[in-house]
Design a protein around this motif. Sequence first.
Motif, PDB file in Angstrom:
ATOM      1  N   TYR A  36      67.759  14.361 -19.995  1.00 21.19           N
ATOM      2  CA  TYR A  36      67.600  15.220 -18.834  1.00 21.19           C
ATOM      3  C   TYR A  36      68.769  14.963 -17.885  1.00 21.19           C
ATOM      4  O   TYR A  36      69.314  13.858 -17.828  1.00 21.19           O
ATOM      5  CB  TYR A  36      66.285  14.922 -18.108  1.00 21.19           C
ATOM      6  N   GLN A  38      70.166  15.614 -13.749  1.00 17.58           N
ATOM      7  CA  GLN A  38      69.842  16.000 -12.377  1.00 17.58           C
ATOM      8  C   GLN A  38      71.143  16.184 -11.619  1.00 17.58           C
ATOM      9  O   GLN A  38      71.838  15.213 -11.296  1.00 17.58           O
ATOM     10  CB  GLN A  38      68.977  14.943 -11.696  1.00 17.58           C
ATOM     11  N   GLY A  41      71.262  17.544  -5.520  1.00 17.20           N
ATOM     12  CA  GLY A  41      70.407  18.442  -4.762  1.00 17.20           C
ATOM     13  C   GLY A  41      69.456  19.265  -5.594  1.00 17.20           C
ATOM     14  O   GLY A  41      68.750  20.132  -5.059  1.00 17.20           O
ATOM     15  N   GLU A  42      69.392  19.007  -6.892  1.00 10.38           N
ATOM     16  CA  GLU A  42      68.526  19.801  -7.759  1.00 10.38           C
ATOM     17  C   GLU A  42      67.502  18.920  -8.471  1.00 10.38           C
ATOM     18  O   GLU A  42      67.511  17.701  -8.342  1.00 10.38           O
ATOM     19  CB  GLU A  42      69.371  20.567  -8.779  1.00 10.38           C
ATOM     20  N   GLY A  43      66.609  19.568  -9.213  1.00  6.49           N
ATOM     21  CA  GLY A  43      65.612  18.834  -9.977  1.00  6.49           C
ATOM     22  C   GLY A  43      66.116  18.477 -11.365  1.00  6.49           C
ATOM     23  O   GLY A  43      67.275  18.677 -11.698  1.00  6.49           O
ATOM     24  N   LEU A  44      65.215  17.953 -12.175  1.00  6.72           N
ATOM     25  CA  LEU A  44      65.558  17.565 -13.534  1.00  6.72           C
ATOM     26  C   LEU A  44      65.640  18.781 -14.445  1.00  6.72           C
ATOM     27  O   LEU A  44      64.750  19.631 -14.429  1.00  6.72           O
ATOM     28  CB  LEU A  44      64.499  16.621 -14.099  1.00  6.72           C
ATOM     29  N   LEU A  46      66.270  19.876 -18.567  1.00  6.07           N
ATOM     30  CA  LEU A  46      66.405  19.411 -19.935  1.00  6.07           C
ATOM     31  C   LEU A  46      67.808  19.749 -20.427  1.00  6.07           C
ATOM     32  O   LEU A  46      68.232  20.890 -20.384  1.00  6.07           O
ATOM     33  CB  LEU A  46      65.367  20.086 -20.828  1.00  6.07           C
ATOM     34  N   VAL A  87      73.311  12.867 -12.457  1.00  6.33           N
ATOM     35  CA  VAL A  87      72.596  11.696 -12.982  1.00  6.33           C
ATOM     36  C   VAL A  87      71.960  12.100 -14.300  1.00  6.33           C
ATOM     37  O   VAL A  87      71.287  13.134 -14.381  1.00  6.33           O
ATOM     38  CB  VAL A  87      71.515  11.192 -12.001  1.00  6.33           C
ATOM     39  N   PHE A  89      69.444  11.130 -17.512  1.00  9.60           N
ATOM     40  CA  PHE A  89      68.283  10.317 -17.872  1.00  9.60           C
ATOM     41  C   PHE A  89      67.968  10.487 -19.353  1.00  9.60           C
ATOM     42  O   PHE A  89      67.792  11.606 -19.832  1.00  9.60           O
ATOM     43  CB  PHE A  89      67.045  10.736 -17.079  1.00  9.60           C
ATOM     44  N   GLY A 107      68.445   5.932 -15.580  1.00  7.90           N
ATOM     45  CA  GLY A 107      69.400   6.938 -15.107  1.00  7.90           C
ATOM     46  C   GLY A 107      70.819   6.391 -15.006  1.00  7.90           C
ATOM     47  O   GLY A 107      71.014   5.219 -14.671  1.00  7.90           O
TER      48      GLY A 107
ATOM     49  N   PHE B  91      58.060  14.282  -8.848  1.00  4.78           N
ATOM     50  CA  PHE B  91      58.344  15.397  -9.745  1.00  4.78           C
ATOM     51  C   PHE B  91      57.058  15.869 -10.424  1.00  4.78           C
ATOM     52  O   PHE B  91      56.194  15.074 -10.770  1.00  4.78           O
ATOM     53  CB  PHE B  91      59.321  14.985 -10.845  1.00  4.78           C
ATOM     54  N   PHE B 105      60.591  20.600 -15.705  1.00  5.23           N
ATOM     55  CA  PHE B 105      60.395  19.947 -14.418  1.00  5.23           C
ATOM     56  C   PHE B 105      60.651  20.873 -13.236  1.00  5.23           C
ATOM     57  O   PHE B 105      61.490  21.772 -13.298  1.00  5.23           O
ATOM     58  CB  PHE B 105      61.336  18.741 -14.295  1.00  5.23           C
ATOM     59  N   GLY B 106      59.936  20.591 -12.163  1.00  5.28           N
ATOM     60  CA  GLY B 106      60.215  21.222 -10.893  1.00  5.28           C
ATOM     61  C   GLY B 106      61.330  20.492 -10.172  1.00  5.28           C
ATOM     62  O   GLY B 106      61.820  19.466 -10.648  1.00  5.28           O
ATOM     63  N   PRO B 107      61.726  21.007  -9.006  1.00  3.52           N
ATOM     64  CA  PRO B 107      62.847  20.419  -8.262  1.00  3.52           C
ATOM     65  C   PRO B 107      62.503  19.115  -7.569  1.00  3.52           C
ATOM     66  O   PRO B 107      63.395  18.408  -7.105  1.00  3.52           O
ATOM     67  CB  PRO B 107      63.196  21.506  -7.239  1.00  3.52           C
TER      68      PRO B 107
END
Lengths: 114, 114
Positions: A36, A38, A41-44, A46, A87, A89, A107, B91, B105-107
């Motif tokens: 994953y 990141q 400023g954003e989410g994870l 895939l 980052v 993961f 991470g 998350f 995933f969400g942000p």
Amino acid sequence: GDSVTQMEGPVTLSEEAFLTINCTYTATGYPSLFWYVQYPGEGLQLLLKATKADDKGSNKGFEATYRKETTSFHLEKGSVQVSDSAVYFCALSGAAGSARQLTFGSGTQLTVLP
Amino acid sequence: EAGVTQFPSHSVIEKGQTVTLRCDPISGHDNLYWYRRVMGKEIKFLLHFVKESKQDESGMPNNRFLAERTGGTYSTLKVQPAELEDSGVYFCASSQDWTQATQYFGPGTRLLVL
């Protein structure tokens, strides 16, 4: 229990350099493996996955091969770009029929300089 | 198709207050997961819903955390009372069914407890 050991960062590279982020795991059976990402400023998101031994996941120039014999899933990219700064993961999920929650590595922060 | 959404994106509260986080999974996804990343460490599993039922809550840190998923759609995670060590990024993720290892995933919600 399941665990993921990921190369510690931070990692700083120049644009067009080769990237490797090491990831090894401990799990029973045949887990699924994931990377994953990141972005700032954003989410994870895939990035790629592999669900069985010798599978190669690939996306956006990134690749990782599921190596059962070395319990590894190293992430590689031949030529990184500034936009790859993020980052990363490594994670695993239990085999079908077992617990499906993800177990993550700690991470790795990647910074790519122009 | 809308992705996983979380609300709020950020929350700053004082120690002892209550905060409720919300997650809306991808439509049709029966499986909903909560994770958190504390102090830049690894992302850790909190709990897993299948529809409205708690399938696994082994990762919940203590009884100050309460998760619900009434009606099997959106989920809430309430922290009451919040402590300093609860600060981190929470998350939410969803997957289509039990056989699907891939979670979306969400942000995240960035929680800061002062």
